[in-house]
Design a protein around this motif. Structure first.
Motif, PDB file in Angstrom:
ATOM      1  N   GLY A  33     -25.248 -21.758   7.370  1.00 43.77           N
ATOM      2  CA  GLY A  33     -25.150 -22.799   6.360  1.00 43.77           C
ATOM      3  C   GLY A  33     -23.713 -23.180   6.056  1.00 43.77           C
ATOM      4  N   MET A  34     -23.528 -24.427   5.667  1.00 46.88           N
ATOM      5  CA  MET A  34     -22.230 -24.904   5.232  1.00 46.88           C
ATOM      6  C   MET A  34     -22.402 -25.633   3.903  1.00 46.88           C
ATOM      7  N   ALA A  35     -21.296 -25.863   3.233  1.00 48.39           N
ATOM      8  CA  ALA A  35     -21.392 -26.486   1.912  1.00 48.39           C
ATOM      9  C   ALA A  35     -20.057 -27.102   1.520  1.00 48.39           C
ATOM     10  N   TRP A  36     -20.122 -27.946   0.509  1.00 47.09           N
ATOM     11  CA  TRP A  36     -18.936 -28.438  -0.169  1.00 47.09           C
ATOM     12  C   TRP A  36     -18.970 -27.920  -1.599  1.00 47.09           C
ATOM     13  N   TYR A  37     -17.840 -27.418  -2.031  1.00 49.11           N
ATOM     14  CA  TYR A  37     -17.633 -27.008  -3.419  1.00 49.11           C
ATOM     15  C   TYR A  37     -16.473 -27.829  -3.977  1.00 49.11           C
ATOM     16  N   ARG A  38     -16.330 -27.789  -5.300  1.00 46.17           N
ATOM     17  CA  ARG A  38     -15.170 -28.430  -5.905  1.00 46.17           C
ATOM     18  C   ARG A  38     -14.710 -27.633  -7.117  1.00 46.17           C
ATOM     19  N   GLN A  39     -13.430 -27.805  -7.410  1.00 48.03           N
ATOM     20  CA  GLN A  39     -12.861 -27.142  -8.575  1.00 48.03           C
ATOM     21  C   GLN A  39     -11.957 -28.112  -9.309  1.00 48.03           C
ATOM     22  N   ALA A  40     -12.373 -28.448 -10.515  1.00 45.17           N
ATOM     23  CA  ALA A  40     -11.578 -29.332 -11.355  1.00 45.17           C
ATOM     24  C   ALA A  40     -10.547 -28.507 -12.121  1.00 45.17           C
ATOM     25  N   PRO A  41      -9.467 -29.132 -12.558  1.00 39.64           N
ATOM     26  CA  PRO A  41      -8.434 -28.398 -13.300  1.00 39.64           C
ATOM     27  C   PRO A  41      -9.010 -27.669 -14.507  1.00 39.64           C
ATOM     28  N   GLY A  42      -8.728 -26.371 -14.604  1.00 39.99           N
ATOM     29  CA  GLY A  42      -9.176 -25.583 -15.739  1.00 39.99           C
ATOM     30  C   GLY A  42     -10.639 -25.183 -15.720  1.00 39.99           C
ATOM     31  N   LYS A  43     -11.317 -25.478 -14.610  1.00 42.82           N
ATOM     32  CA  LYS A  43     -12.751 -25.174 -14.524  1.00 42.82           C
ATOM     33  C   LYS A  43     -13.026 -24.271 -13.330  1.00 42.82           C
ATOM     34  N   ALA A  44     -14.199 -23.655 -13.353  1.00 41.56           N
ATOM     35  CA  ALA A  44     -14.610 -22.798 -12.253  1.00 41.56           C
ATOM     36  C   ALA A  44     -15.030 -23.640 -11.046  1.00 41.56           C
ATOM     37  N   ARG A  45     -14.951 -23.032  -9.866  1.00 44.84           N
ATOM     38  CA  ARG A  45     -15.417 -23.718  -8.663  1.00 44.84           C
ATOM     39  C   ARG A  45     -16.925 -23.872  -8.748  1.00 44.84           C
ATOM     40  N   GLU A  46     -17.429 -25.046  -8.355  1.00 43.08           N
ATOM     41  CA  GLU A  46     -18.861 -25.305  -8.425  1.00 43.08           C
ATOM     42  C   GLU A  46     -19.375 -25.877  -7.114  1.00 43.08           C
ATOM     43  N   ALA A  99     -20.804 -20.123   6.123  1.00 45.18           N
ATOM     44  CA  ALA A  99     -21.293 -18.750   6.215  1.00 45.18           C
ATOM     45  C   ALA A  99     -21.408 -18.397   7.703  1.00 45.18           C
ATOM     46  N   SER A 100     -20.838 -17.252   8.047  1.00 44.38           N
ATOM     47  CA  SER A 100     -20.841 -16.855   9.454  1.00 44.38           C
ATOM     48  C   SER A 100     -20.892 -15.347   9.566  1.00 44.38           C
ATOM     49  N   SER A 101     -21.945 -14.842  10.198  1.00 45.51           N
ATOM     50  CA  SER A 101     -22.077 -13.406  10.467  1.00 45.51           C
ATOM     51  C   SER A 101     -21.874 -12.565   9.213  1.00 45.51           C
ATOM     52  N   GLY A 102     -22.434 -13.026   8.128  1.00 41.17           N
ATOM     53  CA  GLY A 102     -22.353 -12.285   6.875  1.00 41.17           C
ATOM     54  C   GLY A 102     -21.057 -12.439   6.107  1.00 41.17           C
ATOM     55  N   LEU A 103     -20.178 -13.282   6.607  1.00 41.13           N
ATOM     56  CA  LEU A 103     -18.895 -13.500   5.940  1.00 41.13           C
ATOM     57  C   LEU A 103     -18.808 -14.923   5.400  1.00 41.13           C
ATOM     58  N   ASP A 104     -17.941 -15.096   4.396  1.00 42.96           N
ATOM     59  CA  ASP A 104     -17.711 -16.405   3.801  1.00 42.96           C
ATOM     60  C   ASP A 104     -16.357 -16.933   4.255  1.00 42.96           C
ATOM     61  N   TYR A 105     -16.342 -18.196   4.634  1.00 47.27           N
ATOM     62  CA  TYR A 105     -15.093 -18.839   5.045  1.00 47.27           C
ATOM     63  C   TYR A 105     -14.866 -20.092   4.204  1.00 47.27           C
ATOM     64  N   TRP A 106     -13.600 -20.337   3.869  1.00 44.79           N
ATOM     65  CA  TRP A 106     -13.220 -21.479   3.038  1.00 44.79           C
ATOM     66  C   TRP A 106     -12.087 -22.249   3.701  1.00 44.79           C
ATOM     67  N   GLY A 107     -12.116 -23.548   3.483  1.00 38.43           N
ATOM     68  CA  GLY A 107     -10.978 -24.357   3.877  1.00 38.43           C
ATOM     69  C   GLY A 107      -9.914 -24.312   2.798  1.00 38.43           C
ATOM     70  N   GLN A 108      -8.820 -25.019   3.051  1.00 33.88           N
ATOM     71  CA  GLN A 108      -7.697 -24.992   2.112  1.00 33.88           C
ATOM     72  C   GLN A 108      -7.873 -25.976   0.969  1.00 33.88           C
ATOM     73  N   GLY A 109      -8.830 -26.873   1.095  1.00 35.16           N
ATOM     74  CA  GLY A 109      -9.118 -27.832   0.034  1.00 35.16           C
ATOM     75  C   GLY A 109      -8.452 -29.174   0.255  1.00 35.16           C
ATOM     76  N   THR A 110      -9.095 -30.203  -0.254  1.00 35.69           N
ATOM     77  CA  THR A 110      -8.529 -31.546  -0.229  1.00 35.69           C
ATOM     78  C   THR A 110      -8.733 -32.162  -1.610  1.00 35.69           C
ATOM     79  N   GLU A 111      -7.698 -32.809  -2.100  1.00 38.48           N
ATOM     80  CA  GLU A 111      -7.715 -33.280  -3.482  1.00 38.48           C
ATOM     81  C   GLU A 111      -8.307 -34.681  -3.585  1.00 38.48           C
ATOM     82  N   VAL A 112      -9.165 -34.849  -4.573  1.00 33.29           N
ATOM     83  CA  VAL A 112      -9.760 -36.147  -4.879  1.00 33.29           C
ATOM     84  C   VAL A 112      -9.422 -36.493  -6.329  1.00 33.29           C
ATOM     85  N   THR A 113      -8.847 -37.665  -6.517  1.00 26.79           N
ATOM     86  CA  THR A 113      -8.508 -38.127  -7.859  1.00 26.79           C
ATOM     87  C   THR A 113      -9.168 -39.472  -8.096  1.00 26.79           C
TER      88      THR A 113
END
Length: 116
Positions: A33-46, A99-113
């Motif tokens: 599985g793959m996904a997109w998450y986001r994190q706004a300033p001062g908030k938790a990643r969702e 998700a790969s072989s029981g591990l979680d991988y993340w990108g470095q992020g890209t900013e949206v304003t």
């Protein structure tokens, strides 16, 4: 090992659109599985949206339903997030997840304003 690289972020006015892309490299055949998450300033990643290896979208956040669309091209190792009717509250750093072989991988992020 899997590497993820996001692109497509930027600044846009409310009501506009952006398309984010996530390119996977490395042991891509192990990715489930793959996904997109986001994190706004001062908030938790969702979670924004998930997609299965079989390209079935799942679990859109209520705040983005009907406006965002997640898609996947396994041949090109890409996961995209089409974002329409953007709102100021969509402003965040957007992260690609795999998700790969029981591990979680993340990108470095890209900013949206999104400006009002």
């Amino acid at each position: 090992q899997v590497q993820l690289a996001e692109s497509g972020g930027g600044s846009v006015q409310a009501g506009g659109s952006l398309r984010l892309s996530c390119l996977a490299s490395g042991k891509t055949w192990t990715i489930g599985g793959m996904a997109w998450y986001r994190q706004a300033p001062g908030k938790a990643r969702e979670l924004v949206a998930r997609i299965t290896r079989g390209k079935i979208p799942r679990d859109y956040a209520d705040s983005v339903k009907g406006r965002f669309t997640i898609s996947r091209d396994n041949d090109k190792n890409l996961v995209d997030l089409q974002m329409d009717d953007l709102r100021p509250e969509d402003t965040a750093v957007y992260y690609c997840y795999a998700a790969s072989s029981g591990l979680d991988y993340w990108g470095q992020g890209t900013e949206v304003t999104v400006s009002a």
